[in-house]
Enzyme design. Structure first.
Site, short mmCIF file in Angstrom:
data_model
loop_
_atom_site.label_atom_id
_atom_site.label_comp_id
_atom_site.label_asym_id
_atom_site.label_seq_id
_atom_site.Cartn_x
_atom_site.Cartn_y
_atom_site.Cartn_z
N HIS A 78 -0.30 -13.47 3.13
CA HIS A 78 -0.99 -12.40 2.42
C HIS A 78 -1.72 -11.49 3.41
O HIS A 78 -2.65 -11.93 4.09
CB HIS A 78 -1.99 -13.03 1.44
CG HIS A 78 -2.67 -12.07 0.54
ND1 HIS A 78 -4.03 -12.02 0.39
CD2 HIS A 78 -2.17 -11.11 -0.29
CE1 HIS A 78 -4.36 -11.09 -0.49
NE2 HIS A 78 -3.24 -10.54 -0.93
N GLU A 82 3.28 -10.10 3.52
CA GLU A 82 2.85 -9.16 2.49
C GLU A 82 1.88 -8.18 3.14
O GLU A 82 1.05 -8.57 3.96
CB GLU A 82 2.16 -9.91 1.35
CG GLU A 82 1.81 -9.05 0.14
CD GLU A 82 0.43 -8.42 0.21
OE1 GLU A 82 0.14 -7.55 -0.64
OE2 GLU A 82 -0.37 -8.79 1.10
N ASP A 112 0.01 -3.85 2.56
CA ASP A 112 -0.37 -2.83 1.59
C ASP A 112 -0.25 -1.44 2.19
O ASP A 112 -0.57 -1.23 3.37
CB ASP A 112 -1.83 -3.04 1.16
CG ASP A 112 -2.08 -4.45 0.67
OD1 ASP A 112 -1.78 -4.72 -0.50
OD2 ASP A 112 -2.58 -5.28 1.46
N HIS A 133 -5.45 -1.99 2.85
CA HIS A 133 -5.55 -2.46 1.47
C HIS A 133 -6.48 -1.63 0.60
O HIS A 133 -6.10 -1.18 -0.49
CB HIS A 133 -6.01 -3.92 1.42
CG HIS A 133 -6.17 -4.44 0.03
ND1 HIS A 133 -7.37 -4.34 -0.67
CD2 HIS A 133 -5.30 -5.02 -0.82
CE1 HIS A 133 -7.22 -4.86 -1.88
NE2 HIS A 133 -5.97 -5.27 -2.00
N GLU A 137 3.38 -3.80 -0.62
CA GLU A 137 2.75 -3.33 -1.86
C GLU A 137 2.40 -1.85 -1.76
O GLU A 137 1.67 -1.43 -0.86
CB GLU A 137 1.50 -4.13 -2.18
CG GLU A 137 0.82 -3.63 -3.45
CD GLU A 137 -0.44 -4.37 -3.84
OE1 GLU A 137 -1.20 -3.84 -4.69
OE2 GLU A 137 -0.68 -5.47 -3.30
#
Length: 254
Positions: free
Chosen positions: A12, A41, A43, A56, A111
């Site tokens: 993450h 993962e 962002d 993020h 993301e």
């Protein structure tokens, strides 16, 4: 036998450890994930001049100590900031720089963050699609916002696209969401538009009927954010992979 979409646990925001100077969504965190053979993962936010940066939060304060919004800074300003407590002096990266760093060495779960305007939403999807069209490594994209995963397909991205979801009770996402929209998001009623390939679900919402239904039909489910062996074991019957931080998932019994 078909290869699973997410064969390895997903780190993450990279393999970060703030106490040891490795900050989320940093080059150091991504290097750590690659060294551990984990998927990554991360962002994407949009700068004021329309570039995608790996970051993020909407606001700068938690990660940089600066005030204001990412959307108020140019890409040059964003990439000149130092991430707070970074032992390596890491700065936010552009999407292109991030892809150059990874160079196909890890599966990506990128993301696309919710944007405040239609124009910004379209721009983020376009920029991401254009960058990924030139990238040869394994990559997936995901978003809480159905419009973003629909748009990135429309702009030419042909890889796996995922919807991020939770129970939509209590906290609104995004602010001002209506009850009808909340119901649609909770039950994944946007399928006819998004045609998502996988689901990334809050660990506390894995037994929602919509999650169970789509997994039974073969849609992979990843669970976020798993922070311990106990949480990983509890989620295991309902998912295909974990999105983790704060522990080593390879030490969890298989």
């Amino acid at each position: 036998m078909t290869e699973p979409l997410f064969p390895r646990p997903v780190a993450h925001r990279g393999l970060h450890d703030r106490a040891n100077g490795v900050i989320e969504n940093s080059a150091s965190a991504f290097a750590g994930a690659i060294a551990g053979d984990f998927a990554i993962e991360c962002d994407l936010q949009l700068t004021s001049d329309g570039h995608a940066v790996v970051f993020h939060d909407e606001k700068l304060d938690r990660l940089t100590g600066e005030t204001g919004l990412v959307s108020d800074r140019t890409v040059a300003e964003m990439t000149a900031l130092t991430l707070l407590d970074s032992a390596a002096g890491d700065c936010p990266q552009t999407l292109d720089a991030f892809l150059e760093q990874i160079a196909g060495r890890a599966l990506l779960q990128i993301e696309l963050k919710h944007q405040p305007t239609t124009q910004a939403t379209q721009r983020l999807a376009r920029v991401a699609a254009d960058a990924l069209a030139k990238y040869a490594g394994p990559v997936t994209v995901e978003s809480f916002d159905p419009k973003l995963i629909t748009l990135i397909r429309d702009y030419g991205f042909s890889g796996p696209r995922g919807i991020i979801t939770y129970d939509y009770e209590g906290e609104d996402y995004p602010p001002g969401i209506s009850e009808d929209e909340r119901y649609s998001l909770r039950h994944l009623l946007h399928w006819h538009e998004t045609q998502f390939d996988f689901i990334s679900c809050d660990k506390n919402a894995l037994t929602l009927p919509a999650i169970t239904f789509w997994r039974a039909l073969g849609k992979p489910v990843t669970a976020w954010t798993i922070r311990s062996k106990v949480e990983a074991e509890a989620a295991r019957p309902y998912i295909d992979q974990i999105v983790f931080e704060g522990f080593n998932p390879d030490s969890v019994s298989q």
